[in-house]
Design a protein around this motif. Sequence first.
Motif, PDB file in Angstrom:
ATOM      1  N   GLY A  57      11.875   3.827  38.697  1.00 37.67           N
ATOM      2  CA  GLY A  57      12.930   2.995  38.141  1.00 37.67           C
ATOM      3  C   GLY A  57      12.445   2.175  36.966  1.00 37.67           C
ATOM      4  N   TRP A  58      13.403   1.723  36.187  1.00 42.60           N
ATOM      5  CA  TRP A  58      13.159   0.784  35.084  1.00 42.60           C
ATOM      6  C   TRP A  58      13.995  -0.468  35.325  1.00 42.60           C
ATOM      7  N   PHE A  59      13.371  -1.607  35.134  1.00 41.91           N
ATOM      8  CA  PHE A  59      14.021  -2.902  35.208  1.00 41.91           C
ATOM      9  C   PHE A  59      13.686  -3.657  33.929  1.00 41.91           C
ATOM     10  N   ARG A  60      14.439  -4.714  33.643  1.00 43.37           N
ATOM     11  CA  ARG A  60      14.132  -5.527  32.480  1.00 43.37           C
ATOM     12  C   ARG A  60      14.397  -6.995  32.782  1.00 43.37           C
ATOM     13  N   GLN A  61      13.686  -7.833  32.049  1.00 43.01           N
ATOM     14  CA  GLN A  61      13.862  -9.274  32.204  1.00 43.01           C
ATOM     15  C   GLN A  61      13.896  -9.924  30.837  1.00 43.01           C
ATOM     16  N   ALA A  62      15.036 -10.507  30.519  1.00 45.95           N
ATOM     17  CA  ALA A  62      15.201 -11.226  29.259  1.00 45.95           C
ATOM     18  C   ALA A  62      14.755 -12.679  29.461  1.00 45.95           C
ATOM     19  N   PRO A  63      14.404 -13.376  28.388  1.00 48.39           N
ATOM     20  CA  PRO A  63      13.971 -14.774  28.509  1.00 48.39           C
ATOM     21  C   PRO A  63      15.015 -15.624  29.206  1.00 48.39           C
ATOM     22  N   GLY A  64      14.592 -16.366  30.216  1.00 47.82           N
ATOM     23  CA  GLY A  64      15.491 -17.262  30.914  1.00 47.82           C
ATOM     24  C   GLY A  64      16.424 -16.598  31.893  1.00 47.82           C
ATOM     25  N   LYS A  65      16.262 -15.286  32.082  1.00 50.31           N
ATOM     26  CA  LYS A  65      17.148 -14.559  32.993  1.00 50.31           C
ATOM     27  C   LYS A  65      16.358 -13.887  34.098  1.00 50.31           C
ATOM     28  N   GLU A  66      17.060 -13.504  35.148  1.00 45.59           N
ATOM     29  CA  GLU A  66      16.429 -12.784  36.233  1.00 45.59           C
ATOM     30  C   GLU A  66      16.223 -11.327  35.837  1.00 45.59           C
TER      31      GLU A  66
ATOM     32  N   LEU B 287      12.142   6.457  29.411  1.00 45.87           N
ATOM     33  CA  LEU B 287      13.446   5.831  29.190  1.00 45.87           C
ATOM     34  C   LEU B 287      13.763   5.951  27.708  1.00 45.87           C
ATOM     35  N   GLN B 288      14.666   6.860  27.390  1.00 40.63           N
ATOM     36  CA  GLN B 288      15.125   7.016  26.014  1.00 40.63           C
ATOM     37  C   GLN B 288      16.236   6.007  25.773  1.00 40.63           C
ATOM     38  N   MET B 289      16.036   5.138  24.791  1.00 44.03           N
ATOM     39  CA  MET B 289      16.996   4.072  24.517  1.00 44.03           C
ATOM     40  C   MET B 289      17.569   4.261  23.120  1.00 44.03           C
ATOM     41  N   ASN B 290      18.851   4.512  23.035  1.00 40.88           N
ATOM     42  CA  ASN B 290      19.540   4.696  21.765  1.00 40.88           C
ATOM     43  C   ASN B 290      20.576   3.603  21.558  1.00 40.88           C
ATOM     44  N   SER B 291      21.040   3.489  20.335  1.00 43.06           N
ATOM     45  CA  SER B 291      22.073   2.495  19.991  1.00 43.06           C
ATOM     46  C   SER B 291      21.709   1.120  20.536  1.00 43.06           C
ATOM     47  N   LEU B 292      20.495   0.712  20.278  1.00 40.36           N
ATOM     48  CA  LEU B 292      19.991  -0.542  20.836  1.00 40.36           C
ATOM     49  C   LEU B 292      20.731  -1.748  20.275  1.00 40.36           C
ATOM     50  N   LYS B 293      20.881  -2.748  21.130  1.00 38.87           N
ATOM     51  CA  LYS B 293      21.600  -3.967  20.779  1.00 38.87           C
ATOM     52  C   LYS B 293      20.658  -5.168  20.968  1.00 38.87           C
ATOM     53  N   PRO B 294      20.931  -6.270  20.283  1.00 40.95           N
ATOM     54  CA  PRO B 294      20.088  -7.457  20.487  1.00 40.95           C
ATOM     55  C   PRO B 294      20.006  -7.880  21.952  1.00 40.95           C
ATOM     56  N   GLU B 295      21.069  -7.673  22.712  1.00 38.08           N
ATOM     57  CA  GLU B 295      21.049  -8.064  24.122  1.00 38.08           C
ATOM     58  C   GLU B 295      20.178  -7.164  24.987  1.00 38.08           C
ATOM     59  N   ASP B 296      19.634  -6.090  24.413  1.00 38.45           N
ATOM     60  CA  ASP B 296      18.672  -5.258  25.125  1.00 38.45           C
ATOM     61  C   ASP B 296      17.259  -5.844  25.052  1.00 38.45           C
ATOM     62  N   THR B 297      17.097  -6.900  24.266  1.00 40.32           N
ATOM     63  CA  THR B 297      15.790  -7.530  24.149  1.00 40.32           C
ATOM     64  C   THR B 297      15.321  -8.053  25.500  1.00 40.32           C
ATOM     65  N   ALA B 298      14.133  -7.616  25.908  1.00 42.26           N
ATOM     66  CA  ALA B 298      13.603  -7.981  27.224  1.00 42.26           C
ATOM     67  C   ALA B 298      12.220  -7.369  27.394  1.00 42.26           C
TER      68      ALA B 298
END
Length: 122
Positions: free
Chosen positions: A34-43, A80-91
Amino acid sequence: VQLQASGGGLVQAGGSLRLACAANGRTFSGYARGWFRQAPGKEREFVAAINWDGASLYHSDSVKARFTISRNNAKNTVYLQMNSLKPEDTAVYYCAARYREYSDSEAQYTYWGQGTQVTISS
């Protein structure tokens, strides 16, 4: 036993990145990944998972149709191939492994990698 995530970086919105998570010390062919992500200040949140045989995939709603998880058991690696990346994907993106079936719950995963930073500029 070690999971090593790589491939993170800084890209502009709309761009692509491909993360990889290589396993060392044992074979993970019988394990879901699996892949998980954590953005600043978020779980930390679930991103995507794939069953031990690659037959079943699961992506969170926030990344569906943009991200694709895959695996190569011969290389003991998940991608994990990530396309059409958005600023909210920052983590920081983390890879994980659990026996057999995938899960969207981080508590279900036994092995974790160290994380790789993904930063998307607008």
